[in-house]
Design a protein around this motif. Structure first.
Motif, PDB file in Angstrom:
ATOM      1  N   LEU A 126      65.892  39.757  63.366  1.00 34.57           N
ATOM      2  CA  LEU A 126      65.307  40.866  62.892  1.00 34.57           C
ATOM      3  C   LEU A 126      65.593  41.024  64.789  1.00 34.57           C
ATOM      4  O   LEU A 126      65.737  40.793  65.319  1.00 34.57           O
ATOM      5  N   PRO A 127      66.881  42.623  64.075  1.00 32.69           N
ATOM      6  CA  PRO A 127      67.525  43.641  66.061  1.00 32.69           C
ATOM      7  C   PRO A 127      66.011  43.841  66.687  1.00 32.69           C
ATOM      8  O   PRO A 127      64.915  43.599  65.799  1.00 32.69           O
TER       9      PRO A 127
ATOM     10  N   LEU B 248      59.062  37.220  64.086  1.00 29.04           N
ATOM     11  CA  LEU B 248      59.044  38.834  64.984  1.00 29.04           C
ATOM     12  C   LEU B 248      59.492  38.750  66.910  1.00 29.04           C
ATOM     13  O   LEU B 248      59.092  39.744  67.228  1.00 29.04           O
ATOM     14  N   SER B 249      59.392  37.322  66.896  1.00 33.86           N
ATOM     15  CA  SER B 249      59.888  37.375  68.293  1.00 33.86           C
ATOM     16  C   SER B 249      61.196  38.594  68.847  1.00 33.86           C
ATOM     17  O   SER B 249      60.517  39.097  70.382  1.00 33.86           O
ATOM     18  N   PRO B 250      62.018  39.186  68.268  1.00 33.54           N
ATOM     19  CA  PRO B 250      62.396  39.852  68.506  1.00 33.54           C
ATOM     20  C   PRO B 250      62.538  41.382  69.518  1.00 33.54           C
ATOM     21  O   PRO B 250      62.696  42.155  69.615  1.00 33.54           O
TER      22      PRO B 250
ATOM     23  N   ASP C  79      56.158  47.187  71.576  1.00 32.57           N
ATOM     24  CA  ASP C  79      55.217  48.462  71.559  1.00 32.57           C
ATOM     25  C   ASP C  79      56.040  48.455  69.692  1.00 32.57           C
ATOM     26  O   ASP C  79      55.546  49.839  69.130  1.00 32.57           O
ATOM     27  N   ALA C  80      55.628  47.650  69.721  1.00 36.35           N
ATOM     28  CA  ALA C  80      57.012  47.831  68.370  1.00 36.35           C
ATOM     29  C   ALA C  80      55.674  47.874  66.947  1.00 36.35           C
ATOM     30  O   ALA C  80      54.923  47.236  67.490  1.00 36.35           O
ATOM     31  N   ILE C  81      56.051  48.873  66.039  1.00 37.10           N
ATOM     32  CA  ILE C  81      54.904  49.128  64.864  1.00 37.10           C
ATOM     33  C   ILE C  81      55.026  47.831  63.719  1.00 37.10           C
ATOM     34  O   ILE C  81      56.569  48.137  62.961  1.00 37.10           O
TER      35      ILE C  81
ATOM     36  N   ALA D 183      48.958  38.155  65.713  1.00 32.25           N
ATOM     37  CA  ALA D 183      49.255  37.702  66.611  1.00 32.25           C
ATOM     38  C   ALA D 183      50.010  37.910  67.349  1.00 32.25           C
ATOM     39  O   ALA D 183      49.883  37.518  69.134  1.00 32.25           O
ATOM     40  N   ARG D 184      50.950  38.658  67.425  1.00 37.45           N
ATOM     41  CA  ARG D 184      51.372  38.963  68.198  1.00 37.45           C
ATOM     42  C   ARG D 184      51.642  39.977  69.380  1.00 37.45           C
ATOM     43  O   ARG D 184      52.052  40.636  70.322  1.00 37.45           O
TER      44      ARG D 184
END
Ligand code: NAP
Length: 271
Positions: free
Chosen positions: A178-179, A202-204, A208-210, A229-230
């Motif tokens: 993912l970018p 999802l680490s990238p 504050d991402a949704i 979890a993140r």
């Protein structure tokens, strides 16, 4: 002689649809006369179904689900040019003069939970390139998002969508990293009950991402679990399901759904 007015949802299969529960809840809450049914319509019966209902003055219209969202566009009027924009209809409405028009409430239903955000220029990623992805990309284009990364099993299918919606971006496979996007949307069937899971690292994503998953069966998908979890904000598929239904309800029954009852409705939908 005319009877009580009714609307319905059509699809093949149709037993899984939650639309009757939603619309009946609102009809009861408002004390409105009327009914909302579930009708199994196979592809070869779709044209005859629309013609039969067109002649029924009690019929207010129908919601349309898989696999009819594209085919139904050939059978109804299209004053809003849905064919030339989103390219899929999920709501058909009978007018009092007997004409039958099609529209799409999925795009607005999808966007409603994001309406308070400023997505202008924001980088986003969308998984999927089917009918739901078309509504999502249409809404995101209108919100003025920036670079769009589409992740899809069939990249060729997804490439056309960027051009269709005038978006700048790229198409990659489902195994790509993912970018660092502000918004990640799953509009594929992955993660649905009976389908393979959507395995994304999802680490990238920035803190504050949704993360927004359109899948609502199950409601708590693996993707949303990983996002929580993140510590990321999440939006689940029921928000869109209720949002698209609310717009259709008003078109069918002439009144908006009651305010302040969404928590009760969510409880019924998840019971
Ligand atoms: P669709 O038109 O059939 O598209 C399905 C998408 O999922 C395509 O991008 C397809 O990839 C991908 N896909 C399916 N199976 C896959 C697999 N085994 N491996 C990899 N990719 C796979 O369906 P849709 O109408 O867009 O619906 C998609 C999802 O959105 C469903 O879960 C539906 O319930 C949900 N949805 C929710 C709402 C709501 O209100 N919350 C509204 C509409 C839809 P290919 O392009 O490679 O085939």
């Amino acid at each position: 002689m005319s009877g009580p007015s009714y609307a319905e949802v059509i699809g093949d299969p149709i037993a899984q649809s939650k639309s009757p529960l939603i619309h009946k809840f609102w009809l009861d809450a408002l004390g409105l006369a009327g009914d909302y049914r579930r009708s199994h319509v196979t592809p070869d019966a779709l044209a005859a179904f629309v013609e039969q209902r067109r002649a029924d003055p009690d019929w207010r219209g129908c919601n349309v689900t898989i696999p009819h969202k594209v085919a139904v566009m050939d059978l109804v009027d299209d004053p809003g040019n849905i064919r030339g924009t989103i390219g899929a209809m999920n709501t058909i409405v009978r007018q009092s003069d007997g004409s039958v028009i099609g529209t799409n409430t999925d795009a607005a239903g999808f966007y409603a939970p994001l309406a308070d955000l400023d997505l202008e220029g924001a980088p986003v990623a969308v998984v999927g390139a089917g009918g739901a992805a078309r509504a999502v990309l249409f809404a995101l284009a209108r919100a003025g998002v920036g670079h769009v990364t589409i992740l899809n099993r069939s990249p060729l299918k997804a490439m056309g969508l960027l051009a269709t919606f005038g978006l700048k971006g790229e198409v990659v496979g489902l195994d790509s990293s993912l970018p660092p996007v502000s918004l990640l949307v799953n509009s594929s069937s992955l993660g649905m009950t009976g389908q393979p899971p959507l395995d994304l690292d999802l680490s990238p994503l920035p803190d504050d991402a949704i993360v927004y998953d359109l899948v609502y069966a199950p409601l708590q998908t693996g993707l949303l679990g990983a996002a929580e979890a993140r510590g990321l904000d999440t939006v689940d598929g029921l928000d869109m399901l209720i949002g698209q239904a609310a717009l259709a309800f008003e078109l069918f029954f002439g009144a908006p759904p009651p305010e302040g009852r969404d928590d009760e409705l969510r409880g019924l939908l998840t019971a």
